[in-house]
Design an enzyme around this catalytic site. Structure first.
Site, PDB file in Angstrom:
ATOM      1  CG  HIS A   1       2.516   1.653  -1.808  1.00  9.60           C
ATOM      2  ND1 HIS A   1       3.231   0.504  -1.513  1.00  9.60           N
ATOM      3  CD2 HIS A   1       1.241   1.428  -1.357  1.00  9.60           C
ATOM      4  CE1 HIS A   1       2.440  -0.360  -0.884  1.00  9.60           C
ATOM      5  NE2 HIS A   1       1.244   0.170  -0.787  1.00  9.60           N
TER       6      HIS A   1
ATOM      7  CG  ASP B   1      -0.469  -2.591   0.819  1.00 12.61           C
ATOM      8  OD1 ASP B   1       0.580  -1.986   1.079  1.00 12.61           O
ATOM      9  OD2 ASP B   1      -1.371  -2.759   1.666  1.00 12.61           O
TER      10      ASP B   1
END
Length: 339
Positions: free
Chosen positions: A310, A107
């Site tokens: 994610h 991320d």
């Protein structure tokens, strides 16, 4: 599994970072690996990777990024510009007397990692990113580009309003962490709760949720409490400042634009080994975003993790560990000083 290492305070770049370190000392290791977490996360996200990499012979350095966890939280948006984030990484290498390291990020940690071959190539052996791919500098500033693609409600644009999103997320931090820390489930198991990925209005989606929560929680209750306590203590302002510097970072990186080359068309052929790990079910950072990365690196590999959302390193730790260790063993030169 090895215990998650107790953090140590390290002074870098005029602040103190909380760092989890494992494995042999640098001189006795196969190499040094720095793990960078993303938003909203902690070094704890690497709890499966740290022991696996240490067992494989690597010295592992995993900090809470500035503004997160037990690390210092300097005031002001400027403190979270990319140059400061890069300096934190090189400061850690200096502290541990490491000349070069491999950096692996997830991320926002991946965004920092992909910038390092520009800002400090002499300190980086190789770079790997999870979920967020490397993207050449665009012709439009990030906020303008996001608005053009997704509309004005896209989460990174809503994050620009200082104080507004803080109030939304900090009202009930336990609820906020339950919202973020979830893995996707098949549509038939979603109880009718659907996120409009087309507009990426994460904030509006969060505000509209009531009883139905898409996805499945993957954190055990004690770890979820640990996340909640950390963000309840520090708040969300510092993590959101990372997003508020997107345009400033874009302007700063113009210095790496080759002379005479049209901004937006740059495809730098970076020579250091690069690994991209995508997640099949990440609806925000979709695997398709990484298409074309092979033209940006002369030594590039990609691994697609099936069934992961994610939080790939937490949802599919065995697959991620296998991919990282295999890549490191082939692409990162063994420390010549190791016995």
């Amino acid at each position: 599994m090895l215990a998650f290492p107790v953090p140590e305070k390290v002074q870098v770049n005029e602040i103190h970072l909380s760092v989890h370190r494992a494995g042999p000392k640098a001189a006795l290791s196969r190499g040094v690996v720095v793990l960078l977490h993303g938003f909203p996360d902690l070094a704890l996200t690497w709890r499966y990777q740290i022991p696996a990499l240490a067992r494989a012979g690597y010295m592992v350095i995993a900090p809470d990024l500035r503004g997160y966890g037990r690390s210092d939280r300097p005031c002001g948006q400027d403190a979270y510009k990319i140059q400061n984030l890069v300096n934190d990484v090189t400061g850690l290498l200096d502290h541990y007397e490491v000349e070069k390291a491999t950096v692996i990020g997830h991320d926002w940690g991946a965004m920092i990692g992909w910038s390092l071959p520009f800002y400090c190539p002499e300190r980086i052996v190789a770079v790997a990113g999870l979920n967020v791919p490397f993207m050449p500098r665009s012709a439009l500033a990030p906020t303008a580009l996001f608005e053009k693609i997704y509309g004005k409600s896209m989460y990174a644009l809503r994050f620009q309003d200082k104080g507004v999103c803080e109030a939304i997320f900090e009202e009930d931090m336990a609820r906020t962490m339950r919202f973020f820390m979830r893995s996707p489930v098949p549509a038939q198991e979603s109880n009718g709760a659907v996120f409009d990925f087309a507009g990426l209005d994460l904030v509006g989606w969060f505000q509209g949720l009531e009883a139905d929560w898409p996805g499945r929680p993957f954190l055990p209750a004690p770890l979820l409490r640990q996340y909640t306590d950390a963000f309840r203590k520090n708040g969300m302002t510092a993590p959101l400042h990372y997003y508020r510097n997107l345009d400033d970072n874009w302007r700063d990186m113009v210095r790496f634009q080759p002379p005479g080359e049209t901004i937006g068309l740059t495809r730098p052929a970076l020579s250091m080994p690069a690994l991209m790990i995508t997640a099949e079910l990440d609806g925000v950072c979709t695997p398709e975003l990484a298409d074309g990365m092979e033209g940006c690196f002369t030594d590039y590999e990609r691994v697609d993790i099936m069934g992961a959302g994610h939080w790939t390193q937490q949802e599919k730790p065995n697959e991620v560990n296998s991919a990282l260790i295999d890549w490191l063993s082939r692409k990162v030169p063994r420390n010549p000083d190791r016995p």
